[in-house]
Motif scaffolding. Structure first.
Motif, PDB file in Angstrom:
ATOM      1  N   THR A 507     -93.282  69.473 -11.758  1.00 51.83           N
ATOM      2  CA  THR A 507     -92.691  69.052 -10.482  1.00 51.83           C
ATOM      3  C   THR A 507     -93.785  68.567  -9.541  1.00 51.83           C
ATOM      4  OG1 THR A 507     -91.299  70.950 -10.919  1.00 51.83           O
ATOM      5  CG2 THR A 507     -90.821  69.702  -8.950  1.00 51.83           C
ATOM      6  N   ALA A 508     -94.943  69.239  -9.599  1.00 52.24           N
ATOM      7  CA  ALA A 508     -96.085  68.776  -8.806  1.00 52.24           C
ATOM      8  C   ALA A 508     -96.483  67.381  -9.290  1.00 52.24           C
ATOM      9  CB  ALA A 508     -97.246  69.745  -8.948  1.00 52.24           C
ATOM     10  N   ARG A 509     -96.357  67.167 -10.588  1.00 54.19           N
ATOM     11  CA  ARG A 509     -96.681  65.848 -11.141  1.00 54.19           C
ATOM     12  C   ARG A 509     -95.734  64.797 -10.564  1.00 54.19           C
ATOM     13  NH1 ARG A 509     -97.862  62.081 -11.691  1.00 54.19           N
ATOM     14  NH2 ARG A 509     -98.917  60.772 -13.218  1.00 54.19           N
ATOM     15  N   PHE A 510     -94.450  65.159 -10.461  1.00 53.82           N
ATOM     16  CA  PHE A 510     -93.478  64.228  -9.879  1.00 53.82           C
ATOM     17  C   PHE A 510     -93.767  64.024  -8.388  1.00 53.82           C
ATOM     18  CE2 PHE A 510     -89.211  63.381  -7.950  1.00 53.82           C
ATOM     19  CZ  PHE A 510     -89.118  62.073  -8.387  1.00 53.82           C
ATOM     20  N   ALA A 511     -94.149  65.107  -7.711  1.00 54.29           N
ATOM     21  CA  ALA A 511     -94.468  64.981  -6.278  1.00 54.29           C
ATOM     22  C   ALA A 511     -95.605  63.972  -6.092  1.00 54.29           C
ATOM     23  CB  ALA A 511     -94.859  66.343  -5.708  1.00 54.29           C
ATOM     24  N   ARG A 512     -96.563  63.977  -7.014  1.00 54.02           N
ATOM     25  CA  ARG A 512     -97.679  63.024  -6.906  1.00 54.02           C
ATOM     26  C   ARG A 512     -97.165  61.592  -7.033  1.00 54.02           C
ATOM     27  NH1 ARG A 512    -100.863  67.262  -8.885  1.00 54.02           N
ATOM     28  NH2 ARG A 512    -100.608  66.912 -11.095  1.00 54.02           N
ATOM     29  N   THR A 513     -96.205  61.397  -7.934  1.00 49.79           N
ATOM     30  CA  THR A 513     -95.641  60.049  -8.075  1.00 49.79           C
ATOM     31  C   THR A 513     -94.904  59.653  -6.797  1.00 49.79           C
ATOM     32  OG1 THR A 513     -95.481  60.340 -10.435  1.00 49.79           O
ATOM     33  CG2 THR A 513     -94.092  58.634  -9.505  1.00 49.79           C
ATOM     34  N   LEU A 514     -94.195  60.603  -6.187  1.00 53.75           N
ATOM     35  CA  LEU A 514     -93.515  60.297  -4.921  1.00 53.75           C
ATOM     36  C   LEU A 514     -94.538  59.910  -3.856  1.00 53.75           C
ATOM     37  CD1 LEU A 514     -90.882  63.178  -4.530  1.00 53.75           C
ATOM     38  CD2 LEU A 514     -90.427  60.751  -4.904  1.00 53.75           C
ATOM     39  N   ALA A 515     -95.627  60.691  -3.798  1.00 54.65           N
ATOM     40  CA  ALA A 515     -96.644  60.427  -2.781  1.00 54.65           C
ATOM     41  C   ALA A 515     -97.283  59.062  -3.023  1.00 54.65           C
ATOM     42  CB  ALA A 515     -97.702  61.522  -2.805  1.00 54.65           C
ATOM     43  N   ALA A 516     -97.563  58.764  -4.286  1.00 56.39           N
ATOM     44  CA  ALA A 516     -98.254  57.519  -4.597  1.00 56.39           C
ATOM     45  C   ALA A 516     -97.365  56.308  -4.334  1.00 56.39           C
ATOM     46  CB  ALA A 516     -98.705  57.517  -6.049  1.00 56.39           C
ATOM     47  N   THR A 517     -96.050  56.482  -4.482  1.00 61.12           N
ATOM     48  CA  THR A 517     -95.186  55.312  -4.374  1.00 61.12           C
ATOM     49  C   THR A 517     -94.516  55.205  -3.001  1.00 61.12           C
ATOM     50  OG1 THR A 517     -93.412  56.609  -5.367  1.00 61.12           O
ATOM     51  CG2 THR A 517     -94.670  55.184  -6.837  1.00 61.12           C
ATOM     52  N   ALA A 518     -94.279  56.320  -2.317  1.00 66.02           N
ATOM     53  CA  ALA A 518     -93.557  56.249  -1.037  1.00 66.02           C
ATOM     54  C   ALA A 518     -94.367  56.825   0.127  1.00 66.02           C
ATOM     55  CB  ALA A 518     -92.236  57.001  -1.157  1.00 66.02           C
ATOM     56  N   ARG A 519     -95.369  57.629  -0.184  1.00 70.92           N
ATOM     57  CA  ARG A 519     -96.162  58.334   0.837  1.00 70.92           C
ATOM     58  C   ARG A 519     -95.255  59.080   1.820  1.00 70.92           C
ATOM     59  NH1 ARG A 519    -100.446  54.194   3.087  1.00 70.92           N
ATOM     60  NH2 ARG A 519    -101.557  56.055   3.746  1.00 70.92           N
ATOM     61  N   CYS A 520     -94.146  59.593   1.271  1.00 71.46           N
ATOM     62  CA  CYS A 520     -93.192  60.301   2.122  1.00 71.46           C
ATOM     63  C   CYS A 520     -93.719  61.692   2.472  1.00 71.46           C
ATOM     64  CB  CYS A 520     -91.861  60.433   1.385  1.00 71.46           C
ATOM     65  SG  CYS A 520     -92.047  61.128  -0.248  1.00 71.46           S
ATOM     66  N   ARG A 521     -93.072  62.352   3.411  1.00 67.59           N
ATOM     67  CA  ARG A 521     -93.463  63.718   3.758  1.00 67.59           C
ATOM     68  C   ARG A 521     -92.941  64.645   2.665  1.00 67.59           C
ATOM     69  NH1 ARG A 521     -95.083  67.148   7.519  1.00 67.59           N
ATOM     70  NH2 ARG A 521     -95.645  65.493   8.962  1.00 67.59           N
ATOM     71  N   ILE A 522     -93.781  65.568   2.217  1.00 66.81           N
ATOM     72  CA  ILE A 522     -93.393  66.430   1.103  1.00 66.81           C
ATOM     73  C   ILE A 522     -93.418  67.891   1.540  1.00 66.81           C
ATOM     74  CG2 ILE A 522     -94.143  67.222  -1.178  1.00 66.81           C
ATOM     75  CD1 ILE A 522     -94.838  64.346  -1.814  1.00 66.81           C
ATOM     76  N   GLU A 523     -92.301  68.566   1.327  1.00 71.34           N
ATOM     77  CA  GLU A 523     -92.183  69.990   1.646  1.00 71.34           C
ATOM     78  C   GLU A 523     -92.044  70.740   0.325  1.00 71.34           C
ATOM     79  OE1 GLU A 523     -92.159  71.591   4.539  1.00 71.34           O
ATOM     80  OE2 GLU A 523     -91.999  69.956   6.003  1.00 71.34           O
TER      81      GLU A 523
END
Ligand SMILES: NC(=O)c1ccc[n+]([C@@H]2O[C@H](COP(=O)([O-])OP(=O)(O)OC[C@H]3O[C@@H](n4cnc5c(N)ncnc54)[C@H](OP(=O)(O)O)[C@@H]3O)[C@@H](O)[C@H]2O)c1
Length: 764
Positions: A507-523
Motif C-alpha cells: 500500500t505504501a508502494r501504491f501511495a508512492r505512485t499516487l504521490a508521483a502522479t498526483a502529488r495529492c495530500r496523503i493521510e
C-alpha cells in the motif's frame, strides 16, 4: 490581477497588508528567506559528466579520443588492439550507464566503479571457448550442482541478476557492482551451502570472478568430523536467524521462541539436507525444535539425494480478471438414501430442509451444535467468524458433504479454501436456494465451491481475463506513467487520499505512485506507534539489529524478535513518509488501530474537517496467521477475519457520516478469496467479506482488488522466503511498479459497476 493590484496599492499607501494567508496550502516558498540553491557541483551535457571545474570524475565516461593510425605500417594498431579498445570503451559506457541507473533507482549501495585496466592480452575472436555453466571444466559437482553453478546461483540471489547473465569471468566488482561487503556475504553463504570452514571464506571474498571463487572452493567438504548432528542443526539455525548458537537451546520452540515460520523451517531443512547429505525436507520442516530436527536426522537413513536447482522467481506485470458468473450443468437427483445428515439451524427453513432430506431417503436431524457421526452437515445461517468452531468440528469428522446456505459475508472465500484443504469433502456455499435447491446440491457431479441458484439453474463464478481497453493497454498520453490516470480519476494536488495500512508494504508502494502522479495530500493510518527516533541507527538490517539487541543483554529470543519487528516496522513507516514527502505529497501518519471504532471515527472526521474533503480511500489493513483448519484456534481466525471485515465496516460507517462521497474506494483483497488457499480459510473469508462491504460503500467507484502475490521488493506479506517458495511452486509475482500502475488504471478506466477484480501475475 485587480485584486492583487488593489493589495499593492494599499501596501504602498502605508496600510499594513497581511499576505501570508494567500499562500497557505499552496506550493510556495519565500524567495527572500529560503536558502539559495547551491551551485551544481557537476554538469552533465548529454553523455558526459564533469565536476564544476571541468574534471572528469574517476570511473566516469571519457570523451572519445581519436586513435592515431600512425604513419608507418609498424605503428598501425592491429585489428585486435582496436577491438580491445572498442570493447574497453563500451564497457566503460555500460558501467557509467549502470551507475546512473542505480543512482536514479536510489540504490543505497552506490558502487565504486573500478574501470578494468586495458587488457594486456589482445582480445580473442568470438569463437574463443568461454567457460559456460555446467561445462566440463566445472567438474566439482556437489549433490547435483556443480560448484560453479552454486557460486553463480548465490551471486544471482545476492545481486538480483539472473544466473544466465552471470558469466563466470565477469568482474564481480566492475561488472556486477558486487562490493567487498557483498562479496563477503556471498562467501559466507557459499561456505554455509558447501560446508566449508572459516579461513577459506576470506579467500573467496577476495576473488574477483565467479570462476575464481569456484576454483578456490574446489571440492566441498562434509561437516567437520566430530561435529554432532545437533551442533550442525543449531549452527544452521543460527546462520538463518542471526542468533548466536549458544542462545539456541535444543528445546526452544522454533516458531514460538525464534519466530522461525514454516517457510524458514523448510529452508533450514533444505540447507541441512545439503550439508548432511541426508534427510527428508518436508519431515524435517515439521519438527518444532532443534532437538527434534536432530533426532529426525539421526534416524534418517536416506541416501544422499541431489538437490534441485533453486528456480528464479518470476516477477511480471499482473493481468486483470473479472469475477464472472458461468452457467453450470443442472443438478441431478441426490443419491443420499440411508445417509445421515445434521442440519445446523432451526425454524421453518431447517424443518423444510430436514423434510427434503427425508424425502430422498436420508436420515436427518436438526441441531444447534455439531456432533460427530454424520455423512453430511448443512449450515443454514452461518455467520463468520462465530461459526468457525462449528465448521472446524464438522470438518474434523471428514464428512462427505459440507454445505452452507448463503449468501453471507465471507462464505465464498471460506468454502473455496476448505475445498483445497479437504479435497475428499464436497463443500460449497449455495446461494439463493430453497430447501429443495439446497438438497439438490448434494447430488451434482461438479465440485464448484460457490453455487448461485436461480430456480433450478445453477451458476458458478470464474475469474475471466478482461483488460481495461486501449487507453489502459497502450498508454493514455505523453505524460509520465500514471499521470493521465491520476487526472482521469480526478486527483490533483488539492486532493486528499486516506490509506489505512498505507505506511507499509504494497500500500505504501501504491501511495508512492499516487504521490508521483498526483502529488495529492496523503493521510496514512496504521497500528505502528512511531518512536521519536531510531534507537539503533547503526544496525542496518534485522540481523544487525538482533546482534545490537543481544549486545544490550537482551537474551530472550521472543523479546528480541518483538523488538526487531517493532524497530523494522517503525523504520518502514519513516521511510515511507520521507519518500512521499520527497515526491511532493504532503503526508501525515497516525497510529490508529482500525478495530478501535472510536479512534477511527475521530481520525476520519478530523481529516475531513481539516481539509474540507476526502477524495479517495484505500483500505488495506490486514494480518495473516496461516494454519490449516484443524490447527487453527478460534481466536486466530477471528483476529485475521476481523482486521479486514470489522475494520472495513468501521471505516465504512465513519465515512458514511461525511457530507460528500469519496471519488473512489479501494479495498485490498487477496487472490486467496477468489481461488481459495490451503491454510488461509480465515484470510480468504475476510477478503471475500470485503467484496460484500465494498458494494455498500457510497462512492463514485468502490472496488475490491484481489491481489495475487507481489514481489517482496515492495515490502509486505510476501517475504523473501515466501518468494522462494512461490518460485519453487512456479507462481509468478507482481512487479511492484506494474502492480501500482495497474491499480491506478483500474480506478481511471474500470467500469463503476465492477465491484471486484483480481490482479495477479499467476494463478495457483
Ligand atoms: N503483499 C502481497 O503480495 C499481497 C497479496 C494479496 C493481498 N495483499 C493485501 O494487501 C494489503 C497490504 O498487505 P502487505 O503485503 O503490504 O502487508 P503489510 O506490509 O503487513 O501491511 C499490512 C498493513 O496493515 C496494517 N494493519 C494491520 N492490522 C491493523 C490494524 N488493526 N489497524 C490498523 N492497521 C493495521 C499494518 O500496519 P501495522 O504493521 O502498523 O500494524 C500494515 O500497514 C493487505 O490487506 C493484504 O491482505 C497483499
Amino acid at each position: 490581477p485587480g485584486f492583487l493590484g488593489a493589495l499593492a496599492r494599499l501596501a504602498v499607501s502605508g496600510v499594513p497588508v497581511e499576505t501570508g494567508w494567500l499562500f497557505r496550502g499552496r506550493d510556495a516558498v519565500d524567495a527572500g528567506t529560503s536558502p539559495r540553491p547551491k551551485r551544481p557541483g557537476w554538469t552533465v551535457d548529454g553523455h558526459l559528466l564533469r565536476t564544476a571545474d571541468g574534471t572528469i570524475p574517476a570511473g566516469a565516461l571519457r570523451p572519445a579520443e581519436q586513435i592515431s593510425l600512425g604513419s608507418s605500417p609498424a605503428e598501425q594498431p592491429t585489428s585486435e588492439a582496436m577491438v580491445a579498445d572498442f570493447l574497453r570503451t563500451s564497457r566503460e559506457m555500460i558501467a557509467a550507464q549502470r551507475d546512473v541507473l542505480l543512482g536514479f533507482l536510489g540504490s543505497s549501495e552506490a558502487p565504486t566503479v573500478v574501470v578494468p585496466e586495458r587488457p594486456k592480452v589482445a582480445l580473442v575472436a568470438s569463437d574463443a571457448p568461454k567457460a559456460a555453466l555446467g561445462a566440463s571444466d566445472a567438474p566439482k559437482a556437489t549433490l547435483g550442482r556443480s560448484v560453479l553453478e552454486t557460486v553463480v546461483a548465490v551471486i544471482g540471489e545476492r545481486t538480483g541478476y539472473p544466473v544466465e547473465m552471470i558469466e563466470p569471468d565477469l568482474d564481480l566488482e566492475a561488472d556486477l557492482s558486487v562490493d567487498s561487503i557483498k562479496r563477503a556475504e556471498i562467501a559466507g553463504e557459499l561456505a554455509a551451502r558447501l560446508g566449508l570452514t572459516g579461513g577459506d571464506v576470506e579467500e573467496f571474498a577476495k576473488a574477483r570472478t565467479a570462476a575464481a571463487i569456484a576454483d578456490l572452493v574446489g571440492t566441498p567438504q562434509q561437516p567437520e568430523a566430530g561435529t554432532s548432528v545437533l551442533e550442525t542443526v543449531v549452527a544452521v539455525i543460527g546462520e538463518r536467524t542471526g542468533y548466536p548458537v549458544d542462545m539456541i537451546e535444543p528445546d526452544l520452540d522454533l516458531e514460538a521462541d525464534l519466530s522461525v515460520d514454516s517457510i524458514k523451517r523448510a529452508e533450514i531443512a533444505g540447507e541441512l539436507t545439503v550439508r548432511l547429505g541426508t534427510g527428508d525436507v518436508e519431515e524435517l520442516a515439521k519438527a518444532r525444535t532443534a532437538a527434534g530436527i536432530a533426532e529426525l536426522l539421526g534416524t534418517s537413513h536416506d541416501e544422499p539425494r541431489p538437490v534441485a536447482a533453486e528456480p528464479e522467481p518470476v516477477v511480471i506485470a499482473p493481468k486483470r480478471y473479472v469475477l464472472t458468473e458461468v452457467e453450470l450443468a443442472p443438478a441431478g437427483t441426490p443419491d443420499i438414501a440411508g445417509r445421515r445428515f445434521l442440519v445446523l439451524g432451526s425454524g421453518t427453513f431447517a424443518e423444510d430442509v430436514r423434510g427434503e432430506l427425508e424425502t430422498h431417503g436420508a436420515e436427518a436431524e436438526t441441531a444447534e451444535e455439531v456432533r460427530p457421526g454424520f455423512d453430511g452437515y448443512l449450515f443454514l445461517d452461518p455467520v463468520l467468524p462465530t461459526a468457525f468452531p462449528r465448521y472446524q468440528d464438522a470438518l474434523a469428522a471428514h464428512p462427505r458433504w459440507l454445505l452452507s446456505a448463503g449468501p453471507a459475508e465471507g462464505l465464498r472465500g471460506f468454502h473455496r479454501s476448505v475445498a483445497r484443504e479437504y479435497p475428499e469433502t464436497l463443500t460449497r456455499v449455495v446461494e439463493g436456494a430453497d430447501a429443495a435447491g439446497l438438497v439438490a446440491e448434494l447430488s451434482t457431479p461438479d465440485r464448484e465451491p460457490v453455487v448461485i441458484r436461480r430456480g433450478t439453474t445453477r451458476h458458478g463464478i470464474q475469474p475471466t481475463e478482461q483488460d481495461l481497453g486501449p487507453l489502459a493497454t497502450n498508454g493514455a498520453g505523453p505524460a509520465g506513467d500514471g499521470v493521465a490516470e491520476a487526472a482521469a480519476i480526478g486527483l490533483d494536488r488539492e486532493s486528499v487520499v486516506l490509506l489505512v495500512g498505507g505506511a507499509k508494504g504494497i500500500t505504501a508502494r501504491f501511495a508512492r505512485t499516487l504521490a508521483a502522479t498526483a502529488r495529492c495530500r496523503i493521510e496514512l493510518l496504521g497500528r505502528t506507534a512511531l518512536a521519536a527516533e531510531d534507537e539503533y541507527p547503526q544496525a542496518k538490517d534485522a540481523k544487525e539489529l538482533r546482534a545490537a539487541l543481544i549486545a544490550t543483554d537482551l537474551r530472550n529470543p521472543a523479546e528480541i524478535e518483538r523488538a526487531v519487528r517493532r524497530i523494522t516496522g517503525e523504520r518502514e513507516v519513516r521511510t515511507t513518509l520521507a519518500e512521499l514527502e520527497a515526491l511532493g505529497s504532503p503526508v501525515r501518519y497516525q497510529s490508529v488501530d482500525i478495530l478501535d471504532a472510536e479512534a477511527v471515527h475521530r481520525a476520519v472526521k478530523e481529516i475531513h474537517a481539516e481539509h474540507g474533503r476526502l477524495d479517495g480511500i484505500v483500505y488495506a489493513a490486514g494480518v495473516i496467521e496461516d494454519k490449516l483448519v484443524a490447527d487453527k484456534t478460534a481466536e486466530s481466525f477471528t483476529r485475521v477475519y476481523s482486521t479486514k471485515a470489522d475494520g472495513a465496516r468501521t471505516l465504512l460507517e465513519a465515512t458514511a457520516d461525511l457530507p460528500d462521497e469519496p471519488k473512489f474506494v479501494v479495498l485490498f483483497g487477496s487472490i486467496a478469496a477468489a481461488l481459495g488457499n490451503r491454510g488461509q480459510t480465515d484470510y480468504a473469508a475476510a477478503n471475500d467479506a470485503l467484496e460484500t462491504l465494498g458494494r455498500r460503500w457510497p462512492a463514485g467507484r468502490a472496488v475490491t482488488v484481489h491481489w495475487g502475490p507481489w514481489a517482496p521488493a515492495a515490502g509486505g506479506m510476501v517475504t523473501a522466503e515466501l518468494m522462494r517458495d512461490y518460485a519453487r511452486r512456479g507462481i509468478a509475482l507482481i512487479d511492484p511498479e506494474e502492480g501500482a500502475l495497474g491499480l491506478l488504471r483500474e480506478l481511471a478506466w474500470g467500469r463503476a459497476g465492477t465491484a471486484a477484480v483480481v490482479h495477479t501475475a499467476s494463478g495457483w
